[in-house]
Design a protein around this motif. Structure first.
Motif, PDB file in Angstrom:
ATOM      1  N   GLU A  28       0.830  -1.205   0.000  1.00  0.00           N
ATOM      2  CA  GLU A  28       0.000   0.000   0.000  1.00  0.00           C
ATOM      3  C   GLU A  28       0.865   1.255   0.000  1.00  0.00           C
ATOM      4  OE1 GLU A  28      -2.728  -0.521   3.246  1.00  0.00           O
ATOM      5  OE2 GLU A  28      -3.829  -2.079   2.178  1.00  0.00           O
ATOM      6  N   ILE A  29       2.089   1.060   0.455  1.00  0.00           N
ATOM      7  CA  ILE A  29       3.071   2.151   0.380  1.00  0.00           C
ATOM      8  C   ILE A  29       4.230   1.648  -0.477  1.00  0.00           C
ATOM      9  CG2 ILE A  29       4.670   3.615   1.680  1.00  0.00           C
ATOM     10  CD1 ILE A  29       2.811   3.047   4.154  1.00  0.00           C
TER      11      ILE A  29
ATOM     12  N   THR B 180       3.022   7.949 -12.639  1.00  0.00           N
ATOM     13  CA  THR B 180       1.769   7.574 -11.974  1.00  0.00           C
ATOM     14  C   THR B 180       0.664   8.595 -12.244  1.00  0.00           C
ATOM     15  OG1 THR B 180       2.534   8.693  -9.965  1.00  0.00           O
ATOM     16  CG2 THR B 180       2.931   6.326 -10.114  1.00  0.00           C
TER      17      THR B 180
ATOM     18  N   LYS C 298      -1.747  10.026  -9.562  1.00  0.00           N
ATOM     19  CA  LYS C 298      -2.988   9.388  -9.089  1.00  0.00           C
ATOM     20  C   LYS C 298      -2.949   9.103  -7.597  1.00  0.00           C
ATOM     21  CE  LYS C 298      -4.498   7.522 -13.481  1.00  0.00           C
ATOM     22  NZ  LYS C 298      -4.251   6.494 -14.485  1.00  0.00           N
ATOM     23  N   VAL C 299      -1.743   8.999  -7.028  1.00  0.00           N
ATOM     24  CA  VAL C 299      -1.608   8.872  -5.565  1.00  0.00           C
ATOM     25  C   VAL C 299      -0.599   9.925  -5.108  1.00  0.00           C
ATOM     26  CG1 VAL C 299      -2.150   6.394  -5.486  1.00  0.00           C
ATOM     27  CG2 VAL C 299       0.236   7.128  -5.747  1.00  0.00           C
TER      28      VAL C 299
ATOM     29  N   GLU D  30      -3.406   3.043   7.667  1.00  0.00           N
ATOM     30  CA  GLU D  30      -3.132   1.600   7.858  1.00  0.00           C
ATOM     31  C   GLU D  30      -2.790   1.294   9.307  1.00  0.00           C
ATOM     32  OE1 GLU D  30       0.175  -1.552   6.775  1.00  0.00           O
ATOM     33  OE2 GLU D  30      -0.599  -0.591   4.960  1.00  0.00           O
TER      34      GLU D  30
ATOM     35  N   LEU E  14       0.045   0.870  -8.826  1.00  0.00           N
ATOM     36  CA  LEU E  14      -1.161   1.599  -8.434  1.00  0.00           C
ATOM     37  C   LEU E  14      -2.331   0.669  -8.131  1.00  0.00           C
ATOM     38  CD1 LEU E  14      -0.958   4.593 -10.937  1.00  0.00           C
ATOM     39  CD2 LEU E  14      -0.499   4.621  -8.477  1.00  0.00           C
TER      40      LEU E  14
ATOM     41  N   THR F  56      -2.367  -1.495  -5.910  1.00  0.00           N
ATOM     42  CA  THR F  56      -2.489  -1.585  -4.449  1.00  0.00           C
ATOM     43  C   THR F  56      -1.995  -0.331  -3.728  1.00  0.00           C
ATOM     44  OG1 THR F  56      -0.316  -2.663  -4.373  1.00  0.00           O
ATOM     45  CG2 THR F  56      -2.264  -4.111  -4.365  1.00  0.00           C
ATOM     46  N   ALA F  57      -1.149   0.445  -4.380  1.00  0.00           N
ATOM     47  CA  ALA F  57      -0.468   1.544  -3.672  1.00  0.00           C
ATOM     48  C   ALA F  57      -1.395   2.725  -3.399  1.00  0.00           C
ATOM     49  CB  ALA F  57       0.733   2.015  -4.475  1.00  0.00           C
ATOM     50  N   LYS F  58      -1.267   3.270  -2.202  1.00  0.00           N
ATOM     51  CA  LYS F  58      -2.032   4.463  -1.845  1.00  0.00           C
ATOM     52  C   LYS F  58      -1.126   5.677  -1.677  1.00  0.00           C
ATOM     53  CE  LYS F  58      -5.536   1.740   0.559  1.00  0.00           C
ATOM     54  NZ  LYS F  58      -5.934   1.243   1.888  1.00  0.00           N
ATOM     55  N   GLU F  59       0.165   5.427  -1.468  1.00  0.00           N
ATOM     56  CA  GLU F  59       1.116   6.536  -1.392  1.00  0.00           C
ATOM     57  C   GLU F  59       2.486   6.029  -1.841  1.00  0.00           C
ATOM     58  OE1 GLU F  59       1.005   9.170   1.970  1.00  0.00           O
ATOM     59  OE2 GLU F  59       3.080   9.836   1.660  1.00  0.00           O
TER      60      GLU F  59
ATOM     61  N   ILE G 148      -2.430   7.115   5.392  1.00  0.00           N
ATOM     62  CA  ILE G 148      -3.373   6.307   4.618  1.00  0.00           C
ATOM     63  C   ILE G 148      -4.243   5.450   5.529  1.00  0.00           C
ATOM     64  CG2 ILE G 148      -1.865   6.250   2.595  1.00  0.00           C
ATOM     65  CD1 ILE G 148      -1.201   3.333   3.305  1.00  0.00           C
TER      66      ILE G 148
END
Lengths: 178, 354
Positions: free
Chosen positions: B248-249, B319, B322-323, B354, B295, B297-300, B352
């Motif tokens: 996610e990161i 990217t 987008k994040v 988590e 992207l 899974t990634a949020k940042e 994010i």
């Protein structure tokens, strides 16, 4: 297991060489190793240090923030790095060059008057190897065959006579008891 | 140890270059890359090669131009300020479509800066560095083994595409010793029918030149070159992915920064934070697909750099913003510690949720 070593002192004391011998010993034992020197003007007479990592895992950053082992060969180095050593770590001090004691009580400390002993034995430039002998002995890792092989990788063939002297210095360090 | 030797990164580059068939080295000393020149000075005379310490960086890069014109493998190396001096010559190499290998073992800048490691020549390297529309292939080694591997790959790519490959290293990778194996397979060097090797009275003269006074012709030259660049971007972009599958990161880091980041990723994973690393190996072409793919899974994304934030722009482009992309940096010869990167990961994890 990963062990991080920091060798620190003046330029010219052979700290980079010590680190190289240790790294080669690790390589011969099929460990992952890295060796990182300080470089630049500080090597010419100022403080010099060398970081060695020996690990069963791939080595990540070769830079060491908190060494398991500190070998200090002058006072500025002990002053600078004493606090950084991991709790439970080990500090080797050349007590002929550093008068003060290590202030911490959560690390194992060994005082070896390496420069004095080296001078008495007629090889004043090999204090580094006396400390190296002690260092390996402290961890029960002084394997004569390995040490010989590692040194052989670091001393060029045309200086074969120096190999014997280095070995002798390491043995003196190994056998030194406070 | 199976044929491995301990070597400095700079020495590994030099040895690999010799193994790749490079017999011509021109350089001018500068810390922290001088071991390359020292190694070449020792070895080249023994193997029938040329080592020449030129009177300046500019002279050295133009000697590279001359040798490359004859179809031989040739290289030069320097560190940041020296690369700025070489940039005119690198542009000429691009304009003449000549293959060459240039090593930049980066140090802190701008100006004379310092001698400690840096990654602040990223823009210079990935955008070409000199004047005019051109690119170099830019490879970013993260270990002594890769210093050797990418040097050999660099010569191959340079010959294949008739352009300069730059090895963008830094003072740490150049100065550190690690075990390295030179057990490589080598591709045969391609034919170079364009080289100026003498006509033997059997063909037209070959001309190596970067001067095109007709704008119509020069435009076509530029467009053709960019068609080649597009092919390279399609075929050669490369990155290493580490624990990215569910990440996610994402950390973006190359060279020495990626090694620090890997320690931090391991530490954060041990605490259950879903973090991974994308390590660009080619900086140009930038490995955009890897970042597009993350992207899922990634949020940042956190770009870890030894600069004020240069690669971060390519991460944002790849990217399409987008994040959020944040920066974790040290500059001036400082290197971020694993703890600093770990703190950046923790902060991102909180953001994010988590």
């Amino acid at each position: 297991m990963t062990r991080e070593y920091l060798f620190a002192g003046f330029g010219g004391q052979g700290l980079l060489f010590s680190g190289k011998v240790l790294a080669y010993k690790g390589l011969i034992e099929e460990k992952n190793v890295s060796w990182l020197p300080s470089y630049g003007p500080e090597m010419r007479g100022g403080t010099a240090n060398c970081s060695v990592i020996i690990s069963d895992e791939p080595v990540g950053a070769p830079i060491i923030s908190h060494p398991d082992v500190l070998v200090a060969m002058n006072l500025p180095s002990l002053d600078k790095f004493e606090a950084a050593v991991k709790p439970g770590g080990t500090i080797l001090v050349d007590s002929s060059l550093i008068e003060r004691k290590v202030a911490r009580d959560d690390v194992s400390v060994y005082y070896v008057p390496a420069t004095k002993i080296a001078g008495e034995n007629g090889f004043s430039t090999l204090a580094n190897m006396i400390l190296m002998g002690k260092l390996l002995d402290v961890f029960g890792e002084y394997d004569v065959e390995m040490v010989h092989q590692a040194l052989g990788k670091c001393v060029s063939a045309r200086h074969a006579d120096l190999l014997e002297l280095n070995l002798k210095a390491m043995e003196i360090g190994r056998d030194y008891a406070e | 140890m199976a044929g491995k030797v301990l070597m400095k990164g700079n020495e590994a580059i030099a040895e690999a270059a010799i193994l790749a068939g490079c017999r011509h080295y021109f350089g001018y000393p500068i810390t922290p890359q001088t071991e390359i020149a020292a190694y070449m000075a020792k070895r080249m005379p023994k193997i029938g090669g040329t080592f020449l310490q030129a009177e300046s960086e500019i002279a050295a890069i133009n000697m590279v131009y001359g040798v490359s014109s004859t179809g031989k493998r040739v290289m030069t190396s320097s560190s940041s300020p020296g690369i700025s001096l070489k940039s005119e010559g690198i542009s000429y190499l691009a304009g003449a479509d000549l293959p060459a290998l240039v090593v930049n073992c980066q140090r802190g800048g701008p100006g004379l800066g310092g001698i400690q490691p840096s990654q602040s020549d990223y823009f210079q390297a990935t955008r070409g560095g000199g004047h005019g529309d051109y690119h170099m292939i830019v490879l970013a080694p993260a270990s002594v083994q890769e210093m050797a591997e990418l040097t050999i790959r660099g010569f191959e790519l340079a010959d294949e595409y008739r352009m300069t490959t730059m090895i963008l290293a830094d003072g740490t990778i150049g100065q550190m010793m690690e075990p390295v194996s030179f057990d490589f397979e080598f591709k045969a060097m391609p034919e170079k029918p364009w080289a100026t090797t003498g006509t033997q009275g059997k063909r037209e003269h070959n001309v190596v030149n970067s001067l095109y006074l007709s704008p119509e012709v020069l435009e076509i030259k530029n467009i053709e070159r960019y068609e080649k660049y597009a092919q390279i971007a399609e075929k050669e972009a490369l990155a290493e992915e580490y624990m990215t599958e569910d990440a996610e990161i994402i950390i973006a880091a190359f060279g020495i920064a990626s090694r620090v980041a890997k320690n931090a990723v391991n530490a954060a994973r041990a605490e259950g934070i879903k973090v991974g690393l994308i390590r660009p190996i080619t900086l140009w072409p930038f490995p955009e697909k890897y970042f597009k793919n993350c992207l899922a899974t990634a949020k940042e994304i956190i770009s870890v750099e030894l600069s004020m934030g240069q690669m971060i722009e390519d991460v944002r482009l790849a990217t399409e913003c987008k994040v959020p992309v944040s920066l974790c940096k040290r500059v001036g010869g400082m290197i971020p510690s694993p703890e600093e990167v770990y703190a950046a990961i923790k902060a991102a994890a909180e953001r994010i949720g988590e």
